[in-house]
Design a protein around this motif. Structure first.
Motif, PDB file in Angstrom:
ATOM      1  N   ILE A   1       0.733  -0.892  -0.345  1.00 31.60           N
ATOM      2  CA  ILE A   1      -0.176   0.056  -0.130  1.00 31.60           C
ATOM      3  C   ILE A   1       0.463   1.234   0.155  1.00 31.60           C
ATOM      4  CG2 ILE A   1      -1.638   1.518   1.451  1.00 31.60           C
ATOM      5  CD1 ILE A   1      -2.993  -0.870   2.600  1.00 31.60           C
ATOM      6  N   ALA A   2       1.789   1.078   0.724  1.00 33.21           N
ATOM      7  CA  ALA A   2       2.599   2.652   0.541  1.00 33.21           C
ATOM      8  C   ALA A   2       3.057   2.850  -0.059  1.00 33.21           C
ATOM      9  CB  ALA A   2       3.860   2.321   2.124  1.00 33.21           C
ATOM     10  N   PHE A   3       3.717   1.135  -1.174  1.00 34.45           N
ATOM     11  CA  PHE A   3       4.815   1.597  -2.246  1.00 34.45           C
ATOM     12  C   PHE A   3       3.450   2.017  -3.475  1.00 34.45           C
ATOM     13  CE2 PHE A   3       5.725   0.028  -6.597  1.00 34.45           C
ATOM     14  CZ  PHE A   3       7.363   0.183  -6.059  1.00 34.45           C
TER      15      PHE A   3
ATOM     16  N   ASP B   1      11.828   7.676 -22.203  1.00 32.93           N
ATOM     17  CA  ASP B   1      12.122   6.070 -21.567  1.00 32.93           C
ATOM     18  C   ASP B   1      10.720   5.654 -21.113  1.00 32.93           C
ATOM     19  OD1 ASP B   1      11.568   8.273 -19.549  1.00 32.93           O
ATOM     20  OD2 ASP B   1      13.865   7.843 -18.112  1.00 32.93           O
ATOM     21  N   PHE B   2       9.932   6.286 -21.287  1.00 29.99           N
ATOM     22  CA  PHE B   2       8.883   5.311 -21.105  1.00 29.99           C
ATOM     23  C   PHE B   2       8.770   3.537 -21.584  1.00 29.99           C
ATOM     24  CE2 PHE B   2       4.376   3.803 -20.128  1.00 29.99           C
ATOM     25  CZ  PHE B   2       3.841   4.466 -19.238  1.00 29.99           C
ATOM     26  N   PRO B   3       8.152   3.122 -20.363  1.00 31.90           N
ATOM     27  CA  PRO B   3       8.841   1.837 -20.700  1.00 31.90           C
ATOM     28  C   PRO B   3       8.471   1.003 -22.259  1.00 31.90           C
ATOM     29  CG  PRO B   3       8.144   1.572 -18.717  1.00 31.90           C
ATOM     30  CD  PRO B   3       8.033   3.219 -19.127  1.00 31.90           C
ATOM     31  N   ASP B   4       8.269  -0.043 -23.240  1.00 31.75           N
ATOM     32  CA  ASP B   4       8.029  -0.407 -24.172  1.00 31.75           C
ATOM     33  C   ASP B   4       7.152  -1.597 -23.930  1.00 31.75           C
ATOM     34  OD1 ASP B   4       9.603   1.679 -25.883  1.00 31.75           O
ATOM     35  OD2 ASP B   4      11.036   0.677 -26.348  1.00 31.75           O
ATOM     36  N   GLY B   5       6.480  -1.741 -25.155  1.00 30.33           N
ATOM     37  CA  GLY B   5       6.156  -3.392 -24.725  1.00 30.33           C
ATOM     38  C   GLY B   5       4.349  -3.370 -24.391  1.00 30.33           C
TER      39      GLY B   5
ATOM     40  N   LEU C   1       6.950  -3.749 -13.187  1.00 30.49           N
ATOM     41  CA  LEU C   1       6.690  -2.223 -13.092  1.00 30.49           C
ATOM     42  C   LEU C   1       5.246  -2.325 -12.808  1.00 30.49           C
ATOM     43  CD1 LEU C   1       7.600  -1.854 -16.472  1.00 30.49           C
ATOM     44  CD2 LEU C   1       8.807  -0.700 -14.984  1.00 30.49           C
ATOM     45  N   THR C   2       5.119  -1.280 -11.803  1.00 31.42           N
ATOM     46  CA  THR C   2       3.639  -0.998 -11.446  1.00 31.42           C
ATOM     47  C   THR C   2       3.604   0.326 -12.061  1.00 31.42           C
ATOM     48  OG1 THR C   2       4.717  -1.570  -9.472  1.00 31.42           O
ATOM     49  CG2 THR C   2       2.840  -0.479  -9.775  1.00 31.42           C
TER      50      THR C   2
ATOM     51  N   VAL D   1      -2.378  11.033 -15.958  1.00 26.21           N
ATOM     52  CA  VAL D   1      -1.113  10.596 -15.880  1.00 26.21           C
ATOM     53  C   VAL D   1      -0.730   9.296 -15.870  1.00 26.21           C
ATOM     54  CG1 VAL D   1       1.063  11.351 -14.852  1.00 26.21           C
ATOM     55  CG2 VAL D   1      -0.637  13.969 -15.310  1.00 26.21           C
ATOM     56  N   VAL D   2      -0.007   8.855 -15.875  1.00 30.77           N
ATOM     57  CA  VAL D   2       0.336   7.635 -16.194  1.00 30.77           C
ATOM     58  C   VAL D   2       2.055   7.684 -15.560  1.00 30.77           C
ATOM     59  CG1 VAL D   2       0.074   4.988 -17.131  1.00 30.77           C
ATOM     60  CG2 VAL D   2      -1.152   6.429 -17.983  1.00 30.77           C
ATOM     61  N   LEU D   3       1.852   6.788 -14.301  1.00 32.70           N
ATOM     62  CA  LEU D   3       3.780   6.958 -14.005  1.00 32.70           C
ATOM     63  C   LEU D   3       3.890   5.905 -14.014  1.00 32.70           C
ATOM     64  CD1 LEU D   3       5.130   9.458 -12.116  1.00 32.70           C
ATOM     65  CD2 LEU D   3       4.819   6.935 -11.061  1.00 32.70           C
ATOM     66  N   SER D   4       5.183   5.546 -14.284  1.00 34.59           N
ATOM     67  CA  SER D   4       5.880   4.097 -14.403  1.00 34.59           C
ATOM     68  C   SER D   4       6.942   4.146 -13.185  1.00 34.59           C
ATOM     69  CB  SER D   4       6.218   3.640 -15.547  1.00 34.59           C
ATOM     70  OG  SER D   4       7.210   1.879 -15.759  1.00 34.59           O
ATOM     71  N   LYS D   5       6.695   2.779 -12.916  1.00 33.81           N
ATOM     72  CA  LYS D   5       7.542   2.670 -11.401  1.00 33.81           C
ATOM     73  C   LYS D   5       8.748   1.074 -11.846  1.00 33.81           C
ATOM     74  CE  LYS D   5       9.181   5.273  -8.359  1.00 33.81           C
ATOM     75  NZ  LYS D   5       9.805   6.802  -8.231  1.00 33.81           N
TER      76      LYS D   5
END
Length: 448
Positions: A42-44, A93-97, A125-126, A144-148
């Motif tokens: 949840i924190a992540f 640098d947003f992930p491909d695929g 990825l999340t 907004v879509v943020l990748s982590k």
């Protein structure tokens, strides 16, 4: 040894405590891990949504202005309107695929009016999704879509699981060790009772188990065992008194009969009557030997036998017992060949005369009873290295071999030998039986 240890009560108690502790630890640690992993998850996810919302705040005034993001914040910006959304920015640098997946997720997200933020997770990825109405684009929403990268997060969860497993295992081992120690301390009084019980031998005066005054189960167990020992001791005493009384009562009339027969035989002139009295005399002699053995057996069983050692000549004992067992030899038709080394025939040793007579007579009677009358019984007394050896060898009669004795005579002989510190050994083949009595020639029991 190891196998018996694992079957011991101490190990079973310790293993039981350890198993209970293991189960409790497993349940508690499972709950702990579930709670911690859920909290970390949840924190992540909240942190991802918080970062995405920070980007979204920068786009309120002008959604066309490219926001400033950190190196670990690859983003996409979507503009939604009339139930659909269009991507108009993606950081390089947003992930491909994920070109096919994300539009479907955003379309579904966009149709849910009450849902403004959520996350989805892939293998490594999340993605965090946040939306807010645009102030510069009427009737439109900014998404907004943020990748982590969640690899570090998963490694933390894996490390947490490993630590919990390690701590559980360590705790179980410590629990097992403490349980073994506790079991050993708890069972120490029982072990003392076991060792004491092992040392108690049946006799007319038996030891007792120690009794504590705690009144617990161990105290009751000791009392119960001591009550049982009382009954056993009383039974042995009654048996011993009966055997002693019966033996002594039998010896007196037998001795009187023997004396009267000898007196009559000395004054008798008729040969026919002499033969009858000689036969009766032999039977009385045999009964005297049996009664003596009977009394000795009772004393051995009750462990109340005592020895009165005196200086004895070994050759005199042998000759006397050959003479006393003559009736048995005559009845069996056996012949005896005696050979005594002339250098040792007058040697003397310390022993109990009555018991040594019983020993020699039983050995001779056994040979007469089961021997083959067609061949002589060999009896030799010779010296060896540090000892004298009396050996008796007889050929076994096939007919007599079928007669099964109770082994009482040889058992009595072995017991008498042990009391004197001698060694008695037997050996049997298909047609021959031999017995050897070894007497050590040390200063303690031997004289010249």
């Amino acid at each position: 040894m190891a196998k018996s240890y694992f079957r011991s009560l101490k190990f079973k108690i310790a293993a039981g405590f350890a198993a209970i502790f293991l189960f409790i630890s497993f349940v508690l640690n499972l709950l702990l891990y579930t709670t911690l992993s859920k909290s970390l998850e949840i924190a992540f996810q909240s942190n991802i949504l918080l970062e995405a919302n920070g980007v979204l705040v920068q786009l309120r005034d002008d959604y066309l202005q490219i926001p400033v993001t950190n190196a670990d914040q690859p983003i996409q910006i979507w503009l939604g309107s009339s139930g659909s959304a269009t991507k108009f920015y993606e950081r390089t640098d947003f992930p491909d695929g994920y070109d096919d997946l994300l539009p479907l997720v955003i379309d579904q997200f966009y149709t849910q009016e009450n849902k403004n933020r959520f996350t989805i997770e892939s293998d490594s990825l999340t993605f965090g999704f946040v939306r807010n109405p645009s102030e510069t684009a009427p009737d439109s929403d900014i998404i907004v879509v943020l990748s982590k990268n969640n690899r570090e997060h998963k490694e933390q969860l894996s490390a947490l699981k490993s630590r919990i497993i390690l701590s559980t295992t360590s705790a179980c081992l410590i629990s097992l060790a403490l349980s073994l120690l506790f079991a050993q301390i708890s069972l120490k009084p029982i072990n003392l009772l076991i060792e004491k019980a092992k040392s108690i031998k049946p006799s007319t005066k038996m030891d007792r188990l120690p009794e504590s005054k705690t009144g617990d189960e161990l105290s009751q167990l000791s009392q119960t065992f001591n009550q049982m020992i009382d009954r056993i001791e009383e039974g042995i005493q009654n048996q011993s008194r009966f055997f002693n009384s019966a033996s002594h009562e039998l010896r007196t009339p037998l001795a009187n009969m023997q004396a009267e027969l000898e007196l009559e035989l000395d004054n008798l002139k008729e040969k026919k009557a002499e033969s009858t009295l000689r036969s009766i005399q032999q039977e009385v002699t045999r009964m005297q030997l049996i009664v003596a053995d009977f009394l000795m057996l009772a004393q051995l069983e009750a462990e109340s036998i005592s020895t009165s050692k005196e200086t004895l000549r070994i050759d005199d004992l042998i000759y006397d017992m050959i003479d006393k067992t003559k009736y048995m030899r005559d009845n069996s038709g056996a012949t005896l060949k005696l050979k005594i080394d002339h250098r040792i025939e007058s040697f003397k040793f310390l022993g109990d005369k009555a018991k040594m007579e019983s020993l020699f007579s039983n050995l001779l009677i056994n040979a007469y009873k089961f021997g083959d009358n067609s061949e002589s019984i060999s009896m030799n007394l010779h010296s060896g290295e540090g000892s004298l050896t009396l050996s008796i060898v007889n050929h076994i009669s096939r007919k007599n071999q079928q007669m099964k004795g109770n082994g009482l005579g040889l058992w009595l002989c072995k017991k008498i030998s042990e009391i004197h510190g001698f060694k008695l050994s037997t050996k049997q083949s298909s047609d021959r039986f031999s017995v050897e009595l070894t007497i050590p020639t040390n200063a303690h029991n031997f004289q010249h």
